[in-house]
Write a protein that holds these residues in place. Sequence first.
Motif, mmCIF file in Angstrom:
data_model
loop_
_atom_site.group_PDB
_atom_site.id
_atom_site.type_symbol
_atom_site.label_atom_id
_atom_site.label_comp_id
_atom_site.label_asym_id
_atom_site.label_seq_id
_atom_site.Cartn_x
_atom_site.Cartn_y
_atom_site.Cartn_z
ATOM 1 N N ARG A 15 0.832 -1.208 0.000
ATOM 2 C CA ARG A 15 0.000 0.000 0.000
ATOM 3 C C ARG A 15 0.864 1.255 0.000
ATOM 4 O O ARG A 15 0.548 2.232 -0.658
ATOM 5 C CB ARG A 15 -0.938 -0.022 1.205
ATOM 6 C CG ARG A 15 -2.079 -0.988 1.038
ATOM 7 C CD ARG A 15 -3.028 -0.946 2.198
ATOM 8 N NE ARG A 15 -4.125 -1.892 1.969
ATOM 9 C CZ ARG A 15 -4.805 -2.468 2.919
ATOM 10 N NH1 ARG A 15 -4.546 -2.189 4.192
ATOM 11 N NH2 ARG A 15 -5.772 -3.306 2.642
ATOM 12 N N GLN A 16 1.960 1.217 0.766
ATOM 13 C CA GLN A 16 2.867 2.356 0.785
ATOM 14 C C GLN A 16 3.504 2.564 -0.586
ATOM 15 O O GLN A 16 3.664 3.701 -1.036
ATOM 16 C CB GLN A 16 3.952 2.149 1.848
ATOM 17 C CG GLN A 16 3.429 2.287 3.256
ATOM 18 C CD GLN A 16 4.485 1.980 4.297
ATOM 19 O OE1 GLN A 16 5.557 1.472 3.970
ATOM 20 N NE2 GLN A 16 4.179 2.278 5.551
ATOM 21 N N ARG A 17 3.857 1.455 -1.262
ATOM 22 C CA ARG A 17 4.449 1.580 -2.604
ATOM 23 C C ARG A 17 3.472 2.203 -3.579
ATOM 24 O O ARG A 17 3.830 3.055 -4.392
ATOM 25 C CB ARG A 17 4.883 0.207 -3.123
ATOM 26 C CG ARG A 17 6.181 -0.275 -2.508
ATOM 27 C CD ARG A 17 6.610 -1.594 -3.054
ATOM 28 N NE ARG A 17 6.952 -1.523 -4.478
ATOM 29 C CZ ARG A 17 7.247 -2.570 -5.215
ATOM 30 N NH1 ARG A 17 7.236 -3.769 -4.661
ATOM 31 N NH2 ARG A 17 7.545 -2.444 -6.477
ATOM 32 N N VAL A 18 2.196 1.792 -3.490
ATOM 33 C CA VAL A 18 1.186 2.343 -4.384
ATOM 34 C C VAL A 18 1.001 3.831 -4.104
ATOM 35 O O VAL A 18 0.897 4.645 -5.033
ATOM 36 C CB VAL A 18 -0.146 1.574 -4.235
ATOM 37 C CG1 VAL A 18 -1.283 2.292 -4.942
ATOM 38 C CG2 VAL A 18 0.004 0.163 -4.787
ATOM 39 N N ALA A 20 3.257 5.869 -2.911
ATOM 40 C CA ALA A 20 4.447 6.552 -3.432
ATOM 41 C C ALA A 20 4.357 6.705 -4.943
ATOM 42 O O ALA A 20 4.731 7.747 -5.502
ATOM 43 C CB ALA A 20 5.708 5.786 -3.040
ATOM 44 N N LEU A 21 3.859 5.698 -5.617
ATOM 45 C CA LEU A 21 3.700 5.782 -7.081
ATOM 46 C C LEU A 21 2.685 6.860 -7.453
ATOM 47 O O LEU A 21 2.881 7.587 -8.438
ATOM 48 C CB LEU A 21 3.271 4.433 -7.644
ATOM 49 C CG LEU A 21 4.346 3.353 -7.646
ATOM 50 C CD1 LEU A 21 3.744 2.027 -8.075
ATOM 51 C CD2 LEU A 21 5.490 3.737 -8.563
ATOM 52 N N SER A 22 1.639 6.981 -6.686
ATOM 53 C CA SER A 22 0.640 8.016 -6.954
ATOM 54 C C SER A 22 1.254 9.399 -6.798
ATOM 55 O O SER A 22 1.004 10.297 -7.613
ATOM 56 C CB SER A 22 -0.545 7.872 -6.009
ATOM 57 O OG SER A 22 -1.215 6.668 -6.251
ATOM 58 N N ARG A 23 2.089 9.582 -5.766
ATOM 59 C CA ARG A 23 2.759 10.872 -5.576
ATOM 60 C C ARG A 23 3.720 11.159 -6.734
ATOM 61 O O ARG A 23 3.802 12.279 -7.232
ATOM 62 C CB ARG A 23 3.508 10.876 -4.240
ATOM 63 C CG ARG A 23 2.600 11.057 -3.038
ATOM 64 C CD ARG A 23 3.380 11.342 -1.770
ATOM 65 N NE ARG A 23 4.286 10.263 -1.390
ATOM 66 C CZ ARG A 23 3.930 9.202 -0.661
ATOM 67 N NH1 ARG A 23 2.688 9.079 -0.256
ATOM 68 N NH2 ARG A 23 4.812 8.289 -0.346
ATOM 69 N N ARG A 47 3.953 1.941 -15.201
ATOM 70 C CA ARG A 47 4.553 1.486 -13.937
ATOM 71 C C ARG A 47 3.461 1.165 -12.918
ATOM 72 O O ARG A 47 3.534 0.182 -12.198
ATOM 73 C CB ARG A 47 5.508 2.542 -13.385
ATOM 74 C CG ARG A 47 6.862 2.551 -14.055
ATOM 75 C CD ARG A 47 7.865 3.383 -13.272
ATOM 76 N NE ARG A 47 7.457 4.768 -13.102
ATOM 77 C CZ ARG A 47 7.711 5.760 -13.956
ATOM 78 N NH1 ARG A 47 8.381 5.506 -15.060
ATOM 79 N NH2 ARG A 47 7.308 6.978 -13.705
ATOM 80 N N GLN A 48 2.450 2.028 -12.895
ATOM 81 C CA GLN A 48 1.354 1.799 -11.968
ATOM 82 C C GLN A 48 0.622 0.505 -12.297
ATOM 83 O O GLN A 48 0.314 -0.283 -11.400
ATOM 84 C CB GLN A 48 0.378 2.980 -12.012
ATOM 85 C CG GLN A 48 -0.693 2.898 -10.948
ATOM 86 C CD GLN A 48 -1.644 4.077 -11.006
ATOM 87 O OE1 GLN A 48 -1.780 4.724 -12.041
ATOM 88 N NE2 GLN A 48 -2.287 4.365 -9.902
ATOM 89 N N LEU A 49 0.372 0.258 -13.579
ATOM 90 C CA LEU A 49 -0.276 -0.997 -13.972
ATOM 91 C C LEU A 49 0.588 -2.197 -13.614
ATOM 92 O O LEU A 49 0.090 -3.216 -13.145
ATOM 93 C CB LEU A 49 -0.589 -0.979 -15.476
ATOM 94 C CG LEU A 49 -1.730 -0.056 -15.897
ATOM 95 C CD1 LEU A 49 -1.830 -0.037 -17.429
ATOM 96 C CD2 LEU A 49 -3.037 -0.492 -15.286
ATOM 97 N N SER A 50 1.884 -2.056 -13.857
ATOM 98 C CA SER A 50 2.807 -3.143 -13.510
ATOM 99 C C SER A 50 2.803 -3.383 -12.002
ATOM 100 O O SER A 50 2.754 -4.535 -11.548
ATOM 101 C CB SER A 50 4.215 -2.789 -13.989
ATOM 102 O OG SER A 50 5.138 -3.754 -13.559
ATOM 103 N N ASP A 51 2.844 -2.279 -11.243
ATOM 104 C CA ASP A 51 2.831 -2.424 -9.782
ATOM 105 C C ASP A 51 1.504 -2.985 -9.286
ATOM 106 O O ASP A 51 1.470 -3.779 -8.353
ATOM 107 C CB ASP A 51 3.120 -1.083 -9.112
ATOM 108 C CG ASP A 51 4.588 -0.692 -9.230
ATOM 109 O OD1 ASP A 51 5.412 -1.583 -9.538
ATOM 110 O OD2 ASP A 51 4.902 0.496 -9.031
#
Length: 133
Positions: A15-18, A20-23, A47-51
């Motif tokens: 959740r934290q990684r997601v 961070a990706l949003s930021r 990257r977001q789709l991959s994550d």
Amino acid sequence: RQEDDLLWCDVAAWRQRVAALSRRRELLGQGSSASDREQGRREAKMRQLSDLASLAREASSIRSALAAAHRRQEDLASESREQVESLQVVTRLESDHLRQSAAQRQQWLQAKAREAAWWRSRAEQLSRALQAQ
């Protein structure tokens, strides 16, 4: 239980990684030119789709691990119940055996007491018979 806690920690990390990706995506949206922003958005989206795909695989793995842990817990609970039931049966059998043994011993002692009383009575009769002579 420890395995469950570890899995929930993994979920929190994802959740934290997601987040961070949003930021990062938001920061990319503030680029210099429209084409750079569009390219940045596409790359961020990829990257977001991959994550997200990785997150979905990880969530599936977590669900599988939780299901396996639940099955192990059920198996251990079942085994524990069987052991308790077995111990109860053994305890009941030992108790029954001890009761039977005590009852038999009591009967034997009563028979010996009757026999001793008979011998005592017989000895008194013989003693009186000898004194009478």
